[in-house]
Design a protein around this motif. Structure first.
Motif, PDB file in Angstrom:
ATOM      1  N   VAL A 176      -6.968  -5.406  -4.636  1.00  0.00           N
ATOM      2  CA  VAL A 176      -7.121  -4.210  -5.474  1.00  0.00           C
ATOM      3  C   VAL A 176      -5.842  -3.376  -5.432  1.00  0.00           C
ATOM      4  O   VAL A 176      -5.380  -2.868  -6.460  1.00  0.00           O
ATOM      5  N   CYS A 177      -5.251  -3.233  -4.255  1.00  0.00           N
ATOM      6  CA  CYS A 177      -4.003  -2.465  -4.120  1.00  0.00           C
ATOM      7  C   CYS A 177      -2.905  -3.079  -4.979  1.00  0.00           C
ATOM      8  O   CYS A 177      -2.128  -2.356  -5.617  1.00  0.00           O
ATOM      9  N   THR A 178      -2.847  -4.407  -5.029  1.00  0.00           N
ATOM     10  CA  THR A 178      -1.867  -5.102  -5.855  1.00  0.00           C
ATOM     11  C   THR A 178      -2.039  -4.740  -7.330  1.00  0.00           C
ATOM     12  O   THR A 178      -1.053  -4.590  -8.063  1.00  0.00           O
ATOM     13  N   SER A 179      -3.300  -4.565  -7.749  1.00  0.00           N
ATOM     14  CA  SER A 179      -3.565  -4.247  -9.162  1.00  0.00           C
ATOM     15  C   SER A 179      -3.110  -2.847  -9.551  1.00  0.00           C
ATOM     16  O   SER A 179      -2.978  -2.540 -10.740  1.00  0.00           O
ATOM     17  N   LEU A 180      -2.857  -1.985  -8.559  1.00  0.00           N
ATOM     18  CA  LEU A 180      -2.472  -0.598  -8.849  1.00  0.00           C
ATOM     19  C   LEU A 180      -0.970  -0.443  -9.087  1.00  0.00           C
ATOM     20  O   LEU A 180      -0.537   0.564  -9.647  1.00  0.00           O
ATOM     21  N   ILE A 181      -0.184  -1.418  -8.663  1.00  0.00           N
ATOM     22  CA  ILE A 181       1.274  -1.288  -8.722  1.00  0.00           C
ATOM     23  C   ILE A 181       1.782  -1.566 -10.127  1.00  0.00           C
ATOM     24  O   ILE A 181       1.485  -2.596 -10.728  1.00  0.00           O
ATOM     25  N   LYS A 182       2.553  -0.613 -10.649  1.00  0.00           N
ATOM     26  CA  LYS A 182       3.252  -0.788 -11.937  1.00  0.00           C
ATOM     27  C   LYS A 182       2.286  -1.286 -13.025  1.00  0.00           C
ATOM     28  O   LYS A 182       2.524  -2.294 -13.700  1.00  0.00           O
ATOM     29  N   LEU A 192      10.398   5.913   0.834  1.00  0.00           N
ATOM     30  CA  LEU A 192       8.975   6.220   0.693  1.00  0.00           C
ATOM     31  C   LEU A 192       8.719   7.684   1.027  1.00  0.00           C
ATOM     32  O   LEU A 192       9.424   8.280   1.852  1.00  0.00           O
ATOM     33  N   SER A 193       7.689   8.250   0.406  1.00  0.00           N
ATOM     34  CA  SER A 193       7.334   9.636   0.674  1.00  0.00           C
ATOM     35  C   SER A 193       6.715   9.761   2.063  1.00  0.00           C
ATOM     36  O   SER A 193       6.111   8.810   2.572  1.00  0.00           O
ATOM     37  N   PRO A 194       6.828  10.930   2.693  1.00  0.00           N
ATOM     38  CA  PRO A 194       6.182  11.127   4.005  1.00  0.00           C
ATOM     39  C   PRO A 194       4.673  10.881   3.945  1.00  0.00           C
ATOM     40  O   PRO A 194       4.097  10.339   4.892  1.00  0.00           O
ATOM     41  N   GLU A 195       4.044  11.256   2.842  1.00  0.00           N
ATOM     42  CA  GLU A 195       2.608  11.034   2.677  1.00  0.00           C
ATOM     43  C   GLU A 195       2.281   9.545   2.717  1.00  0.00           C
ATOM     44  O   GLU A 195       1.329   9.115   3.400  1.00  0.00           O
ATOM     45  N   ALA A 196       3.060   8.745   2.006  1.00  0.00           N
ATOM     46  CA  ALA A 196       2.819   7.308   1.969  1.00  0.00           C
ATOM     47  C   ALA A 196       2.992   6.690   3.358  1.00  0.00           C
ATOM     48  O   ALA A 196       2.200   5.835   3.769  1.00  0.00           O
ATOM     49  N   VAL A 197       4.000   7.137   4.091  1.00  0.00           N
ATOM     50  CA  VAL A 197       4.249   6.591   5.429  1.00  0.00           C
ATOM     51  C   VAL A 197       3.135   6.977   6.393  1.00  0.00           C
ATOM     52  O   VAL A 197       2.629   6.145   7.152  1.00  0.00           O
ATOM     53  N   ARG A 198       2.739   8.239   6.372  1.00  0.00           N
ATOM     54  CA  ARG A 198       1.676   8.688   7.283  1.00  0.00           C
ATOM     55  C   ARG A 198       0.395   7.894   7.061  1.00  0.00           C
ATOM     56  O   ARG A 198      -0.243   7.422   8.012  1.00  0.00           O
ATOM     57  N   ASN A 199      -0.003   7.737   5.805  1.00  0.00           N
ATOM     58  CA  ASN A 199      -1.225   7.002   5.496  1.00  0.00           C
ATOM     59  C   ASN A 199      -1.115   5.533   5.901  1.00  0.00           C
ATOM     60  O   ASN A 199      -2.063   4.935   6.416  1.00  0.00           O
ATOM     61  N   THR A 200       0.044   4.946   5.653  1.00  0.00           N
ATOM     62  CA  THR A 200       0.257   3.544   5.990  1.00  0.00           C
ATOM     63  C   THR A 200       0.140   3.323   7.490  1.00  0.00           C
ATOM     64  O   THR A 200      -0.544   2.396   7.947  1.00  0.00           O
ATOM     65  N   LEU A 201       0.782   4.179   8.276  1.00  0.00           N
ATOM     66  CA  LEU A 201       0.715   4.036   9.727  1.00  0.00           C
ATOM     67  C   LEU A 201      -0.695   4.260  10.245  1.00  0.00           C
ATOM     68  O   LEU A 201      -1.135   3.588  11.201  1.00  0.00           O
ATOM     69  N   SER A 202      -1.418   5.177   9.642  1.00  0.00           N
ATOM     70  CA  SER A 202      -2.806   5.430  10.058  1.00  0.00           C
ATOM     71  C   SER A 202      -3.663   4.184   9.875  1.00  0.00           C
ATOM     72  O   SER A 202      -4.445   3.812  10.763  1.00  0.00           O
ATOM     73  N   LEU A 203      -3.533   3.535   8.733  1.00  0.00           N
ATOM     74  CA  LEU A 203      -4.334   2.346   8.457  1.00  0.00           C
ATOM     75  C   LEU A 203      -3.863   1.138   9.260  1.00  0.00           C
ATOM     76  O   LEU A 203      -4.673   0.294   9.671  1.00  0.00           O
ATOM     77  N   TYR A 216       0.842  -1.205   0.000  1.00  0.00           N
ATOM     78  CA  TYR A 216       0.000   0.000   0.000  1.00  0.00           C
ATOM     79  C   TYR A 216       0.876   1.254   0.000  1.00  0.00           C
ATOM     80  O   TYR A 216       0.612   2.218  -0.735  1.00  0.00           O
ATOM     81  N   ALA A 217       1.944   1.235   0.803  1.00  0.00           N
ATOM     82  CA  ALA A 217       2.862   2.372   0.849  1.00  0.00           C
ATOM     83  C   ALA A 217       3.510   2.611  -0.515  1.00  0.00           C
ATOM     84  O   ALA A 217       3.673   3.760  -0.947  1.00  0.00           O
ATOM     85  N   VAL A 218       3.870   1.532  -1.202  1.00  0.00           N
ATOM     86  CA  VAL A 218       4.453   1.655  -2.546  1.00  0.00           C
ATOM     87  C   VAL A 218       3.442   2.284  -3.502  1.00  0.00           C
ATOM     88  O   VAL A 218       3.782   3.176  -4.295  1.00  0.00           O
ATOM     89  N   ALA A 219       2.180   1.850  -3.433  1.00  0.00           N
ATOM     90  CA  ALA A 219       1.148   2.383  -4.328  1.00  0.00           C
ATOM     91  C   ALA A 219       0.935   3.872  -4.094  1.00  0.00           C
ATOM     92  O   ALA A 219       0.865   4.663  -5.051  1.00  0.00           O
ATOM     93  N   VAL A 220       0.843   4.292  -2.836  1.00  0.00           N
ATOM     94  CA  VAL A 220       0.643   5.716  -2.535  1.00  0.00           C
ATOM     95  C   VAL A 220       1.880   6.519  -2.927  1.00  0.00           C
ATOM     96  O   VAL A 220       1.783   7.637  -3.444  1.00  0.00           O
ATOM     97  N   HIS A 221       3.052   5.941  -2.695  1.00  0.00           N
ATOM     98  CA  HIS A 221       4.293   6.619  -3.076  1.00  0.00           C
ATOM     99  C   HIS A 221       4.341   6.872  -4.583  1.00  0.00           C
ATOM    100  O   HIS A 221       4.766   7.938  -5.030  1.00  0.00           O
ATOM    101  N   ASP A 222       3.899   5.887  -5.368  1.00  0.00           N
ATOM    102  CA  ASP A 222       3.977   6.004  -6.824  1.00  0.00           C
ATOM    103  C   ASP A 222       2.876   6.872  -7.410  1.00  0.00           C
ATOM    104  O   ASP A 222       3.081   7.534  -8.433  1.00  0.00           O
ATOM    105  N   TYR A 223       1.706   6.840  -6.798  1.00  0.00           N
ATOM    106  CA  TYR A 223       0.566   7.592  -7.348  1.00  0.00           C
ATOM    107  C   TYR A 223       0.224   8.724  -6.391  1.00  0.00           C
ATOM    108  O   TYR A 223       0.913   9.718  -6.338  1.00  0.00           O
ATOM    109  N   SER A 224      -0.821   8.586  -5.630  1.00  0.00           N
ATOM    110  CA  SER A 224      -1.199   9.586  -4.645  1.00  0.00           C
ATOM    111  C   SER A 224      -2.268   8.989  -3.748  1.00  0.00           C
ATOM    112  O   SER A 224      -2.876   7.969  -4.073  1.00  0.00           O
ATOM    113  N   THR A 225      -2.510   9.644  -2.632  1.00  0.00           N
ATOM    114  CA  THR A 225      -3.562   9.191  -1.725  1.00  0.00           C
ATOM    115  C   THR A 225      -4.910   9.189  -2.437  1.00  0.00           C
ATOM    116  O   THR A 225      -5.682   8.232  -2.333  1.00  0.00           O
ATOM    117  N   GLU A 226      -5.179  10.269  -3.164  1.00  0.00           N
ATOM    118  CA  GLU A 226      -6.486  10.402  -3.818  1.00  0.00           C
ATOM    119  C   GLU A 226      -6.698   9.286  -4.837  1.00  0.00           C
ATOM    120  O   GLU A 226      -7.783   8.695  -4.904  1.00  0.00           O
TER     121      GLU A 226
END
Length: 504
Positions: free
Chosen positions: A246-252, A354-365, A199-209
């Motif tokens: 679904v998260c797996t389908s978003l990577i690369k 990883l981006s700070p955004e990806a880490v923050r979201n990952t820890l929250s979940l 999940y962190a990789v997906a958010v890092h590559d794309y965005s939270t939104e």
């Protein structure tokens, strides 16, 4: 000529540099007045480190330095110390006895890593008294080791083969301090512990939104492998199977599975500081052969149009099973957890992964959804982000402090490691790591960060030498080695330096 400041080092007492007056920061002095050190007027950081380790001797055995280094929590194999260790090895080859170093040779060995070494020996790491802290960790480990409940997962043979007696805890702080106890070098599969990482990789590559246009953020209140979506026909969160698929389908997207797998493996290896990350093909094959429930979830997601357009669902499931079958050890996984604790920067390499955004979201979940149907209880009692897996791992993050991996195969009825859960509960019972332990007027627990944590917030900045000089009304200071008798100190245990006023 009267001594204005005398610095003492006693063999059985405090190291030299913490005794500096008025909060003087040695590295700041060095940086703001390099000419003074180059001219030999002030001792360099390398000098101070030598005198601290030497304890009054003219030479020091290399093993004494390495033993003192390990006591700080740093490993000799730390990638940041590579140049220092290589120089030390080569230097010892050229000494007469192959064991001891004089001050000149010692300085040559440590100069490439002197900032890190200075932080370590001045107890400026996040856990300053690391030996005391790890002795408590060992006690918690031994306490949990006595538990005998739970069942090893057996839905595939590769999980069932693990002994129920295996038990390991590894930790890595945000400064790269390491401690391990138990069966920490035995490889095991991440299983669901990989969910927050991908999940962190997906958010890092794309965005939270973008990611959350496909996946929700709420705990489901249901079993992790239920065929169930939220009111918007999305998986509830990335920590349950539907969301993870679904998260797996978003990577690369658009790449083949081989390229996708290498891409995620590269991320995980960077998170682990290039420590062990492997793959169990036997586990992958067994997961695929016994994956009827996940195939059912996959077809349900496909029917509800939960995947990006053009997704090959069966290919995604293959990739999903592959990621579950990635192997780690407790040691390497603790560095991954520490990378999350450190805001996405690997502590032992200094590389941003990883981006700070990806880490923050990952820890929250992880905090709200990471522990299966025990997530609410875990958030209440432990108050830290964590993710468990059916192989027996618990990936635990203490933000801004450390990452921990606990591993023991016997699971409770909710699929969490029996010993791992007990260790986490005992950890926050002893230390103030719970997210809400530090509220004002709250009952105090032991804080292993106290000394280092407070001092890390201070900025010494350009104070430095000029401010101290002005305050003491000095014009030209000089550090001079004097005899113990001149300073009225016990000559058997003391090395004395004195700052004298030089005549105008």
């Amino acid at each position: 000529m009267k001594p204005l400041i005398t610095l003492l080092y006693k063999q059985t007492h405090t190291p030299l540099w913490p005794m500096l007056p008025l909060g003087l920061h040695i590295s700041s002095v060095r940086l703001s007045n390099p000419s003074l050190i180059n001219a030999g007027i002030l001792p360099s950081l390398e000098d101070l480190l030598f005198y601290t380790v030497a304890e009054g001797q003219e030479k020091i055995p290399a093993h004494k330095f390495l033993t003192a280094l390990k006591a700080t929590g740093l490993r000799t194999g730390d990638p940041r110390l590579k140049e220092c260790m290589e120089t030390l090895k080569e230097t010892l080859k050229n000494t007469t006895d192959g064991v001891t170093l004089d001050r000149h040779l010692f300085k040559k060995c440590v100069q490439s890593n002197i900032v890190l070494l200075t932080q370590a020996f001045r107890k400026k790491f996040v856990i300053p008294d690391f030996q005391s802290f790890t002795s408590h960790i060992d006690e918690l480990y031994e306490s949990a080791k006595n538990l005998s409940g739970g069942q090893v997962a057996d839905y595939i043979p590769q999980l069932a083969k693990f002994s129920p007696d295996l038990w390991a805890v590894s930790l890595c702080t945000v400064d790269g301090q390491r401690h391990t106890v138990g069966d920490t070098k035995v490889p095991f599969c991440l299983q669901s512990c990989v969910k927050p990482l991908k999940y962190a990789v997906a958010v890092h590559d794309y965005s939270t939104e973008y990611v959350h246009s496909f996946i929700g953020k709420e705990p489901s209140g249901l079993r992790f492998n239920k065929l169930f979506l939220n009111d918007d026909d999305k998986p509830h969160n990335p920590m349950v199977n539907a969301g993870a698929i679904v998260c797996t389908s978003l990577i690369k997207q658009g790449a083949g599975n081989a390229e996708k797998f290498d891409y995620v493996m590269n991320f995980l290896k960077k998170m682990a500081g290039n420590e062990y990350v492997g793959f169990s093909n036997a586990t992958f094959q067994s997961e695929r052969e016994s994956g009827d429930r996940n195939f059912a979830i996959g077809y349900y997601l496909k029917e509800k149009k939960c995947f990006p357009e053009g997704t090959d669902m069966t290919s995604v499931l293959d990739f999903y099973f592959q990621l579950c079958s990635i192997e780690v050890t407790c040691e390497s996984a603790s560095v991954m957890a520490a990378t999350l604790a450190n805001g996405g920067i690997c502590p032992i390499t200094g590389e941003r992964v990883l981006s700070p955004e990806a880490v923050r979201n990952t820890l929250s979940l992880m905090h709200s959804c990471g522990m299966y149907d025990f997530s609410g209880q875990f958030a209440f009692h432990v108050g830290l982000p964590a993710k468990s897996g059916v192989a027996g791992g618990i990936l635990l993050v203490v933000p801004n402090v450390m990452g921990i991996m606990c591993w023991s195969p016997p699971l409770d009825k909710l699929g969490n490691s029996v010993r791992g859960i007990q260790f986490c509960l005992d950890l926050v019972e002893l230390f103030n790591f719970h997210n809400y332990d530090n509220l004002r007027h709250f009952a105090k627990k032991h804080d292993p960060r106290r000394e280092g944590g407070d001092q890390r917030l201070h900025s010494f900045g350009p104070m430095d030498y000029e401010s101290l000089q002005q305050e003491l009304a000095l014009k030209a200071p000089l550090w001079k080695k004097v005899s113990p008798t001149e300073s009225h100190q016990d000559s058997s245990t003391t090395v004395v330096y004195r700052m004298d006023k030089v005549a105008e």
